[in-house]
Design a protein around this motif. Structure first.
Motif, PDB file in Angstrom:
ATOM      1  N   GLU A   7      -8.811 -29.310  30.610  1.00  0.00           N
ATOM      2  CA  GLU A   7      -7.474 -29.444  30.044  1.00  0.00           C
ATOM      3  C   GLU A   7      -7.415 -29.013  28.578  1.00  0.00           C
ATOM      4  O   GLU A   7      -6.365 -28.614  28.092  1.00  0.00           O
ATOM      5  CB  GLU A   7      -6.969 -30.876  30.187  1.00  0.00           C
ATOM      6  CG  GLU A   7      -6.553 -31.247  31.594  1.00  0.00           C
ATOM      7  CD  GLU A   7      -5.324 -30.473  32.066  1.00  0.00           C
ATOM      8  OE1 GLU A   7      -4.464 -30.165  31.230  1.00  0.00           O
ATOM      9  OE2 GLU A   7      -5.236 -30.188  33.284  1.00  0.00           O
ATOM     10  N   PHE A   8      -8.546 -29.125  27.871  1.00  0.00           N
ATOM     11  CA  PHE A   8      -8.585 -28.613  26.500  1.00  0.00           C
ATOM     12  C   PHE A   8      -8.364 -27.111  26.511  1.00  0.00           C
ATOM     13  O   PHE A   8      -7.557 -26.581  25.724  1.00  0.00           O
ATOM     14  CB  PHE A   8      -9.932 -28.944  25.847  1.00  0.00           C
ATOM     15  CG  PHE A   8     -10.052 -28.496  24.425  1.00  0.00           C
ATOM     16  CD1 PHE A   8      -9.768 -29.369  23.382  1.00  0.00           C
ATOM     17  CD2 PHE A   8     -10.432 -27.201  24.106  1.00  0.00           C
ATOM     18  CE1 PHE A   8      -9.870 -28.963  22.060  1.00  0.00           C
ATOM     19  CE2 PHE A   8     -10.538 -26.776  22.791  1.00  0.00           C
ATOM     20  CZ  PHE A   8     -10.259 -27.661  21.768  1.00  0.00           C
ATOM     21  N   ARG A   9      -9.044 -26.430  27.422  1.00  0.00           N
ATOM     22  CA  ARG A   9      -8.881 -24.974  27.525  1.00  0.00           C
ATOM     23  C   ARG A   9      -7.478 -24.615  27.994  1.00  0.00           C
ATOM     24  O   ARG A   9      -6.904 -23.625  27.552  1.00  0.00           O
ATOM     25  CB  ARG A   9      -9.941 -24.397  28.473  1.00  0.00           C
ATOM     26  CG  ARG A   9     -11.364 -24.530  27.962  1.00  0.00           C
ATOM     27  CD  ARG A   9     -12.333 -23.710  28.792  1.00  0.00           C
ATOM     28  NE  ARG A   9     -12.473 -24.257  30.128  1.00  0.00           N
ATOM     29  CZ  ARG A   9     -13.332 -25.221  30.461  1.00  0.00           C
ATOM     30  NH1 ARG A   9     -14.126 -25.752  29.532  1.00  0.00           N
ATOM     31  NH2 ARG A   9     -13.422 -25.668  31.698  1.00  0.00           N
ATOM     32  N   ARG A  10      -6.917 -25.439  28.862  1.00  0.00           N
ATOM     33  CA  ARG A  10      -5.552 -25.171  29.316  1.00  0.00           C
ATOM     34  C   ARG A  10      -4.557 -25.328  28.168  1.00  0.00           C
ATOM     35  O   ARG A  10      -3.645 -24.512  28.014  1.00  0.00           O
ATOM     36  CB  ARG A  10      -5.183 -26.111  30.453  1.00  0.00           C
ATOM     37  CG  ARG A  10      -3.736 -25.943  30.911  1.00  0.00           C
ATOM     38  CD  ARG A  10      -3.428 -26.673  32.183  1.00  0.00           C
ATOM     39  NE  ARG A  10      -2.045 -26.471  32.577  1.00  0.00           N
ATOM     40  CZ  ARG A  10      -1.547 -26.799  33.756  1.00  0.00           C
ATOM     41  NH1 ARG A  10      -2.328 -27.367  34.661  1.00  0.00           N
ATOM     42  NH2 ARG A  10      -0.271 -26.566  34.037  1.00  0.00           N
ATOM     43  N   GLY A  11      -4.738 -26.387  27.379  1.00  0.00           N
ATOM     44  CA  GLY A  11      -3.851 -26.584  26.235  1.00  0.00           C
ATOM     45  C   GLY A  11      -3.922 -25.419  25.260  1.00  0.00           C
ATOM     46  O   GLY A  11      -2.897 -24.957  24.751  1.00  0.00           O
TER      47      GLY A  11
END
Length: 239
Positions: A8-12
Motif C-alpha cells: 500500500e505504500f507503493r500504491r500510495g
C-alpha cells in the motif's frame, strides 16, 4: 515508521505520481517567490522546510515584505490553513488508534492532495492496517515533490521569472482530483456552495474567503445530512 515495504505504500506513491508535476511546479514558483519577496536564502530554506504549506507561504510573503506585525502574519497563515482542521477531523476515525507522536508526524506531512487521494482510496471511516502505509506512500512522495523544486526555485530565483505562473499547475492538479470525488448529490452541492462562497467573500482580508467557503460547505453538508430521509418505519411503528 513509514511501512515502505508494504504494497500500500507503493500504491500510495504510485497514485500520487500522476500529480507530482503540478506539485513540483507549485513548489518551484513558491521558492522563487520567497526570494523575490526579499527573504534571505537561509530564511527561505527554513520556511519551506518548517512551514511546508504553499498557500500559507504565499499568503504570508506580502505581509513579511510590508513589515506587518508578527501576529498578523501568524493569523493569516492560521486562517489559510484552517481547512486542515476539517481534514484532521475526517482522518481521526482512521488514525486515532496511533500514539500522539505518530499522529503529530502524520499531521505535519499531510496535504490537500494526500487527503483527497486517501479519502478516495478508503471512503469508509473504519481503521485498517493498510491505511497508514498508503498515507505515508503519498505523503513522502508529496514532500519530495515539493521540497526539491522549492529548493531549486530558491537557488535559481534570479533566472526564473514569477510571471511564468507555473504554480497554477498545482492548482489545476488539485481541482482535477477534487472533481473526481464529486460522485454524489450532496458533494456536488457542497462544492458548488463552497465555490460561490469563496467568490462572494473574495474581498475579505487575509484570504478569509477560504475559511468562509469551508464553513459554508460544511454547513450545507450537515444540513443535507440531517434532512436526508431515513429508512422507512415498518407498519405498526416497531422494528
Amino acid at each position: 515508521m513509514f511501512g515502505w515495504r508494504h504494497p500500500e505504500f507503493r500504491r500510495g506513491a504510485r497514485e500520487m505520481a500522476g500529480i507530482l508535476p503540478g506539485i513540483g511546479a507549485w513548489g518551484l514558483i513558491t521558492g522563487v517567490a520567497m526570494i523575490k519577496a526579499g527573504l534571505s536564502v537561509p530564511a527561505a530554506v527554513a520556511m519551506t522546510l518548517f512551514v511546508y504549506a504553499g498557500s500559507a507561504q504565499l499568503a504570508a510573503l506580502p505581509l513579511i515584505t510590508a513589515g506587518a506585525p508578527l501576529w498578523v502574519i501568524w493569523a493569516t497563515a492560521f486562517c489559510v490553513n484552517l481547512r486542515f482542521v476539517i481534514f484532521s477531523a475526517q482522518w481521526r476515525p482512521y488514525f486515532a488508534v496511533y500514539p500522539r507522536a505518530e499522529r503529530t508526524r502524520m499531521a505535519f506531512f499531510s496535504g490537500d492532495l494526500n487527503y483527497i487521494l486517501f479519502m478516495r482510496r478508503f471512503p469508509d471511516p473504519v481503521p485498517a492496517p493498510e491505511q497508514k502505509p498508503y498515507f505515508w506512500g503519498g505523503a513522502v512522495s508529496n514532500w519530495f515533490a515539493w521540497q526539491i523544486p522549492s529548493m531549486l526555485g530558491i537557488a535559481m530565483a534570479d533566472v526564473i521569472p514569477t510571471s511564468w505562473g507555473i504554480g497554477f499547475a498545482g492548482t489545476l492538479a488539485l481541482i482535477g482530483l477534487a472533481c473526481s470525488l464529486l460522485g454524489s448529490r450532496s458533494s456536488l452541492v457542497a462544492a458548488a456552495v463552497a465555490g460561490c462562497a469563496a467568490v462572494a467573500a473574495y474581498a475579505l482580508p487575509l484570504r478569509l474567503n477560504i475559511v468562509v467557503a469551508i464553513a459554508a460547505a460544511v454547513a450545507i453538508g450537515l444540513l443535507m445530512e440531517r434532512t436526508r430521509p431515513g429508512p422507512a418505519t415498518p407498519v405498526g411503528g416497531t422494528r
